[in-house]
Design a protein around this motif. Structure first.
Motif, PDB file in Angstrom:
ATOM      1  N   ARG A   1      -4.678  -0.532 -62.325  1.00 30.29           N
ATOM      2  CA  ARG A   1      -5.572  -1.284 -61.438  1.00 30.29           C
ATOM      3  C   ARG A   1      -6.915  -0.594 -61.231  1.00 30.29           C
ATOM      4  NH1 ARG A   1      -0.432  -1.853 -58.082  1.00 30.29           N
ATOM      5  NH2 ARG A   1       0.264  -4.011 -58.415  1.00 30.29           N
ATOM      6  N   THR A   2      -6.918   0.708 -61.172  1.00 30.07           N
ATOM      7  CA  THR A   2      -8.125   1.421 -60.721  1.00 30.07           C
ATOM      8  C   THR A   2      -8.699   2.396 -61.733  1.00 30.07           C
ATOM      9  OG1 THR A   2      -6.868   3.231 -59.689  1.00 30.07           O
ATOM     10  CG2 THR A   2      -7.279   1.266 -58.345  1.00 30.07           C
ATOM     11  N   GLY A   3      -8.025   2.613 -62.857  1.00 38.23           N
ATOM     12  CA  GLY A   3      -8.459   3.644 -63.793  1.00 38.23           C
ATOM     13  C   GLY A   3      -9.682   3.290 -64.604  1.00 38.23           C
ATOM     14  N   GLY A   4     -10.047   2.008 -64.665  1.00 33.99           N
ATOM     15  CA  GLY A   4     -11.240   1.611 -65.396  1.00 33.99           C
ATOM     16  C   GLY A   4     -11.123   1.699 -66.895  1.00 33.99           C
ATOM     17  N   VAL A   5      -9.916   1.824 -67.422  1.00 36.70           N
ATOM     18  CA  VAL A   5      -9.726   1.962 -68.869  1.00 36.70           C
ATOM     19  C   VAL A   5      -9.692   0.599 -69.552  1.00 36.70           C
ATOM     20  CG1 VAL A   5      -8.072   2.682 -70.647  1.00 36.70           C
ATOM     21  CG2 VAL A   5      -8.609   4.193 -68.722  1.00 36.70           C
ATOM     22  N   PHE A   6      -9.051  -0.368 -68.917  1.00 36.23           N
ATOM     23  CA  PHE A   6      -8.893  -1.686 -69.522  1.00 36.23           C
ATOM     24  C   PHE A   6     -10.128  -2.548 -69.260  1.00 36.23           C
ATOM     25  CE2 PHE A   6      -4.518  -0.220 -68.838  1.00 36.23           C
ATOM     26  CZ  PHE A   6      -3.975  -0.436 -70.103  1.00 36.23           C
ATOM     27  N   ASP A   7     -10.346  -3.520 -70.123  1.00 37.42           N
ATOM     28  CA  ASP A   7     -11.462  -4.440 -69.956  1.00 37.42           C
ATOM     29  C   ASP A   7     -11.245  -5.396 -68.794  1.00 37.42           C
ATOM     30  OD1 ASP A   7     -13.152  -3.714 -72.343  1.00 37.42           O
ATOM     31  OD2 ASP A   7     -11.259  -4.155 -73.333  1.00 37.42           O
ATOM     32  N   ALA A   8     -10.005  -5.618 -68.426  1.00 41.67           N
ATOM     33  CA  ALA A   8      -9.644  -6.396 -67.241  1.00 41.67           C
ATOM     34  C   ALA A   8      -8.193  -6.073 -66.918  1.00 41.67           C
ATOM     35  CB  ALA A   8      -9.841  -7.886 -67.453  1.00 41.67           C
ATOM     36  N   VAL A   9      -7.798  -6.362 -65.713  1.00 41.91           N
ATOM     37  CA  VAL A   9      -6.438  -6.090 -65.254  1.00 41.91           C
ATOM     38  C   VAL A   9      -5.760  -7.398 -64.908  1.00 41.91           C
ATOM     39  CG1 VAL A   9      -5.042  -4.996 -63.447  1.00 41.91           C
ATOM     40  CG2 VAL A   9      -7.048  -3.815 -64.376  1.00 41.91           C
ATOM     41  N   VAL A  10      -4.503  -7.548 -65.308  1.00 41.29           N
ATOM     42  CA  VAL A  10      -3.690  -8.694 -64.917  1.00 41.29           C
ATOM     43  C   VAL A  10      -2.519  -8.163 -64.102  1.00 41.29           C
ATOM     44  CG1 VAL A  10      -4.404 -10.276 -66.719  1.00 41.29           C
ATOM     45  CG2 VAL A  10      -2.628  -8.622 -67.194  1.00 41.29           C
ATOM     46  N   ASP A  11      -2.500  -8.513 -62.852  1.00 38.09           N
ATOM     47  CA  ASP A  11      -1.559  -7.877 -61.930  1.00 38.09           C
ATOM     48  C   ASP A  11      -0.247  -8.655 -61.897  1.00 38.09           C
ATOM     49  OD1 ASP A  11      -0.367  -6.328 -60.039  1.00 38.09           O
ATOM     50  OD2 ASP A  11      -2.131  -6.213 -58.753  1.00 38.09           O
ATOM     51  N   PHE A  12       0.540  -8.485 -62.942  1.00 38.19           N
ATOM     52  CA  PHE A  12       1.837  -9.145 -63.037  1.00 38.19           C
ATOM     53  C   PHE A  12       2.739  -8.785 -61.864  1.00 38.19           C
ATOM     54  CE2 PHE A  12       0.989  -8.620 -67.789  1.00 38.19           C
ATOM     55  CZ  PHE A  12       0.462  -9.890 -67.914  1.00 38.19           C
ATOM     56  N   ASP A  13       2.699  -7.528 -61.479  1.00 37.29           N
ATOM     57  CA  ASP A  13       3.486  -7.058 -60.341  1.00 37.29           C
ATOM     58  C   ASP A  13       3.205  -7.914 -59.110  1.00 37.29           C
ATOM     59  OD1 ASP A  13       4.920  -5.353 -58.529  1.00 37.29           O
ATOM     60  OD2 ASP A  13       3.060  -4.262 -58.111  1.00 37.29           O
ATOM     61  N   ALA A  14       1.928  -8.126 -58.823  1.00 39.05           N
ATOM     62  CA  ALA A  14       1.545  -8.840 -57.607  1.00 39.05           C
ATOM     63  C   ALA A  14       2.031 -10.284 -57.592  1.00 39.05           C
ATOM     64  CB  ALA A  14       0.024  -8.802 -57.428  1.00 39.05           C
ATOM     65  N   VAL A  15       2.092 -10.927 -58.767  1.00 32.84           N
ATOM     66  CA  VAL A  15       2.411 -12.354 -58.764  1.00 32.84           C
ATOM     67  C   VAL A  15       3.900 -12.648 -58.815  1.00 32.84           C
ATOM     68  CG1 VAL A  15       0.194 -12.989 -59.752  1.00 32.84           C
ATOM     69  CG2 VAL A  15       2.145 -12.623 -61.273  1.00 32.84           C
ATOM     70  N   VAL A  16       4.743 -11.689 -59.185  1.00 33.06           N
ATOM     71  CA  VAL A  16       6.178 -11.972 -59.243  1.00 33.06           C
ATOM     72  C   VAL A  16       6.985 -11.236 -58.186  1.00 33.06           C
ATOM     73  CG1 VAL A  16       6.086 -12.497 -61.706  1.00 33.06           C
ATOM     74  CG2 VAL A  16       6.709 -10.188 -60.972  1.00 33.06           C
ATOM     75  N   ARG A  17       6.388 -10.320 -57.445  1.00 29.81           N
ATOM     76  CA  ARG A  17       7.158  -9.570 -56.465  1.00 29.81           C
ATOM     77  C   ARG A  17       7.459 -10.416 -55.230  1.00 29.81           C
ATOM     78  NH1 ARG A  17       2.197  -5.385 -55.518  1.00 29.81           N
ATOM     79  NH2 ARG A  17       0.973  -6.612 -54.007  1.00 29.81           N
ATOM     80  N   ASP A  18       8.460  -9.987 -54.503  1.00 33.76           N
ATOM     81  CA  ASP A  18       8.905 -10.660 -53.281  1.00 33.76           C
ATOM     82  C   ASP A  18       8.072 -10.153 -52.104  1.00 33.76           C
ATOM     83  OD1 ASP A  18      10.235 -11.689 -51.081  1.00 33.76           O
ATOM     84  OD2 ASP A  18      12.236 -11.155 -51.809  1.00 33.76           O
ATOM     85  N   PRO A  19       7.299 -11.004 -51.445  1.00 31.22           N
ATOM     86  CA  PRO A  19       6.493 -10.527 -50.306  1.00 31.22           C
ATOM     87  C   PRO A  19       7.318  -9.856 -49.223  1.00 31.22           C
ATOM     88  CG  PRO A  19       5.832 -12.750 -50.953  1.00 31.22           C
ATOM     89  CD  PRO A  19       7.092 -12.430 -51.717  1.00 31.22           C
ATOM     90  N   ALA A  20       8.575 -10.269 -49.083  1.00 35.39           N
ATOM     91  CA  ALA A  20       9.437  -9.677 -48.057  1.00 35.39           C
ATOM     92  C   ALA A  20       9.983  -8.320 -48.478  1.00 35.39           C
ATOM     93  CB  ALA A  20      10.589 -10.628 -47.740  1.00 35.39           C
ATOM     94  N   ASP A  21       9.981  -8.030 -49.771  1.00 40.23           N
ATOM     95  CA  ASP A  21      10.458  -6.749 -50.302  1.00 40.23           C
ATOM     96  C   ASP A  21       9.713  -6.507 -51.616  1.00 40.23           C
ATOM     97  OD1 ASP A  21      11.750  -4.474 -51.122  1.00 40.23           O
ATOM     98  OD2 ASP A  21      13.779  -5.325 -51.096  1.00 40.23           O
ATOM     99  N   PRO A  22       8.491  -5.976 -51.541  1.00 40.45           N
ATOM    100  CA  PRO A  22       7.616  -5.913 -52.722  1.00 40.45           C
ATOM    101  C   PRO A  22       8.121  -5.057 -53.870  1.00 40.45           C
ATOM    102  CG  PRO A  22       6.358  -5.644 -50.697  1.00 40.45           C
ATOM    103  CD  PRO A  22       7.802  -5.547 -50.318  1.00 40.45           C
ATOM    104  N   LEU A  23       9.169  -4.291 -53.646  1.00 40.70           N
ATOM    105  CA  LEU A  23       9.728  -3.509 -54.749  1.00 40.70           C
ATOM    106  C   LEU A  23      10.695  -4.333 -55.592  1.00 40.70           C
ATOM    107  CD1 LEU A  23      10.340  -0.065 -53.008  1.00 40.70           C
ATOM    108  CD2 LEU A  23       8.253  -0.982 -54.050  1.00 40.70           C
ATOM    109  N   ARG A  24      11.019  -5.523 -55.127  1.00 35.80           N
ATOM    110  CA  ARG A  24      11.897  -6.433 -55.852  1.00 35.80           C
ATOM    111  C   ARG A  24      11.111  -7.612 -56.415  1.00 35.80           C
ATOM    112  NH1 ARG A  24      17.437  -6.181 -55.068  1.00 35.80           N
ATOM    113  NH2 ARG A  24      18.153  -4.748 -53.438  1.00 35.80           N
TER     114      ARG A  24
END
Length: 406
Positions: A353-376
């Motif tokens: 997310r923050t390293g600046g290496v990629f031309d863009a970031v796609v946050d797959f983690d953010a879109v599939v995680r459970d808001p009630a338990d973000p590690l799942r």
């Protein structure tokens, strides 16, 4: 009918998907000039060679294998890639055809074409090498199935294959039926792809997008035969403007090989063959690293994984190809999950997310995680094993891709 080949049991992997954009460092984003298809050729389908079929010292002499593959882009001409990447002896293809699929192993009448190689009807492929057919005129629809049939006349050594196809293909042991429009000779089924590694088309698409990953990109957990891998859903969104090529291999790792598992070579070593060298590639989406963390031996040093990302990006940029980085998706509840492995995943995702290496970031983690338990993973997106998404999860991942970043 009975199945001859089983999908590899080692389907350990994790992946995420394209979502939010991120700022890349100026030297990466501004200096990359996206390359377009050379000669109008664009990849419409691909499957990365993963391994040799176990216990096939003689290969499949006398077999005709009718591989069912799904297109992303259409065109008026086609050519086919065949692989002997994991063979140990020269491999002779005696007859190869391509056709539009009708029903099952049947070809649409009038669509079957016999392929040549430098004008010859057969071709010998050295161990470790690939063959590219001559072009044929064939109206290839986007979002449709093709039949790529290979006939091998003699003993050929170990057979190169892709285990987690999520697709039923067909074969016969009784000789050369490659030119048969009827599927009647194909009395047996297989759930893997043999020999065929790609199909290119010439016509409608601008360029190809390649998705590099493991079992989550390979589509483990999706409904077989439905083409519900996340790259398939992405292709649906693109409506044939770009080809979308799947370079995912179940259980694949960035840094280590997993001998005998069907997991392919590590991503760095296969990057040139499976990604950089495919037809008309413009952008790569990388979603790989969860297996380095969760498989034994566990990689718990985030720097080793992020160093691999830097290399992938550097090599792609040297070819004028953009690279989008996908965050690693949640895996709490998976059988080996613990706090140490989770901390590594979090550190890797922070870098993406923050390293600046990629031309863009796609946050797959953010879109599939459970808001009630973000590690799942959100249960609605989980295939049930807490590592691989199901169809709804894959669709959500593809829907999150910023098309303007491609």
């Amino acid at each position: 009918m009975r199945r001859l080949f089983a999908v590899s049991a080692a389907v350990l992997a994790g992946f995420g998907i394209l979502t939010t954009s991120g700022s890349a460092n100026p030297e990466s984003a501004s200096s990359v000039v996206a390359q377009h298809a050379v000669g109008g050729w664009v990849g419409t389908w691909a499957a990365a060679p993963a391994s040799a079929v176990p216990n096939t010292p003689d290969g499949y002499p006398g077999y005709s294998i009718r591989n069912v593959v799904h297109t992303s882009a259409g065109g008026g001409r086609a050519r086919v890639h065949l692989s002997n990447a994991f063979g140990t002896t020269p491999l002779t293809f005696g007859h190869v055809t391509v056709a539009v699929q009708g029903t099952g192993a049947d070809a649409v009448p009038g669509s079957l074409r016999s392929l040549t190689f430098g004008g010859a009807a057969n071709v010998v492929v050295p161990a470790g090498a690939e063959a590219l057919s001559d072009p044929v005129n064939l109206r290839v629809p986007a979002d449709a199935n093709l039949l790529v049939t290979t006939y091998v006349p003699a003993k050929s050594g170990p057979v190169t294959y892709h285990p987690a196809a999520a697709q039923t293909s067909y074969f016969t042991r009784t000789g050369d039926f490659a030119a048969s429009e009827s599927g009647a000779p194909y009395t047996e089924q297989t759930s893997v792809w043999h020999y065929v590694s790609g199909v290119d088309v010439q016509g409608n698409a601008d360029a190809s997008i390649v998705t590099l990953g493991d079992s989550i990109t390979d589509g483990v957990g999706s409904v077989a035969g439905a083409n519900h891998r996340w790259p398939d859903y992405l292709a649906d969104r693109l409506h044939g403007r770009f080809g979308v090529l799947n370079a995912g291999i179940s259980a694949n790792r960035l840094l280590l090989d997993v001998p005998g598992s069907g997991a392919g070579q590590n991503a760095l070593s296969r990057f040139d063959r499976d990604v950089l060298s495919v037809g008309g590639v413009r952008t790569i989406i990388v979603l790989e690293g969860i297996n380095d963390i969760q498989q034994t031996p566990h990689q718990t040093d985030p720097a080793a994984i992020t160093s691999a990302y830097r290399q992938l990006v550097a090599q792609a940029h040297a070819r004028g190809i953009r690279v989008l980085g996908g965050t690693l998706t949640p895996f709490k509840g998976w059988r080996v999950y613990d706090e140490t492995l989770e901390a590594t995943r979090q550190a890797v995702n922070t870098f993406i997310r923050t390293g600046g290496v990629f031309d863009a970031v796609v946050d797959f983690d953010a879109v599939v995680r459970d808001p009630a338990d973000p590690l799942r993973m959100l249960p609605a997106y989980d295939s049930g094993d807490h590592l691989h998404p199901g169809d709804a999860g894959y669709e959500r991942m593809a829907a999150a891709v910023r098309l303007d970043r491609l």
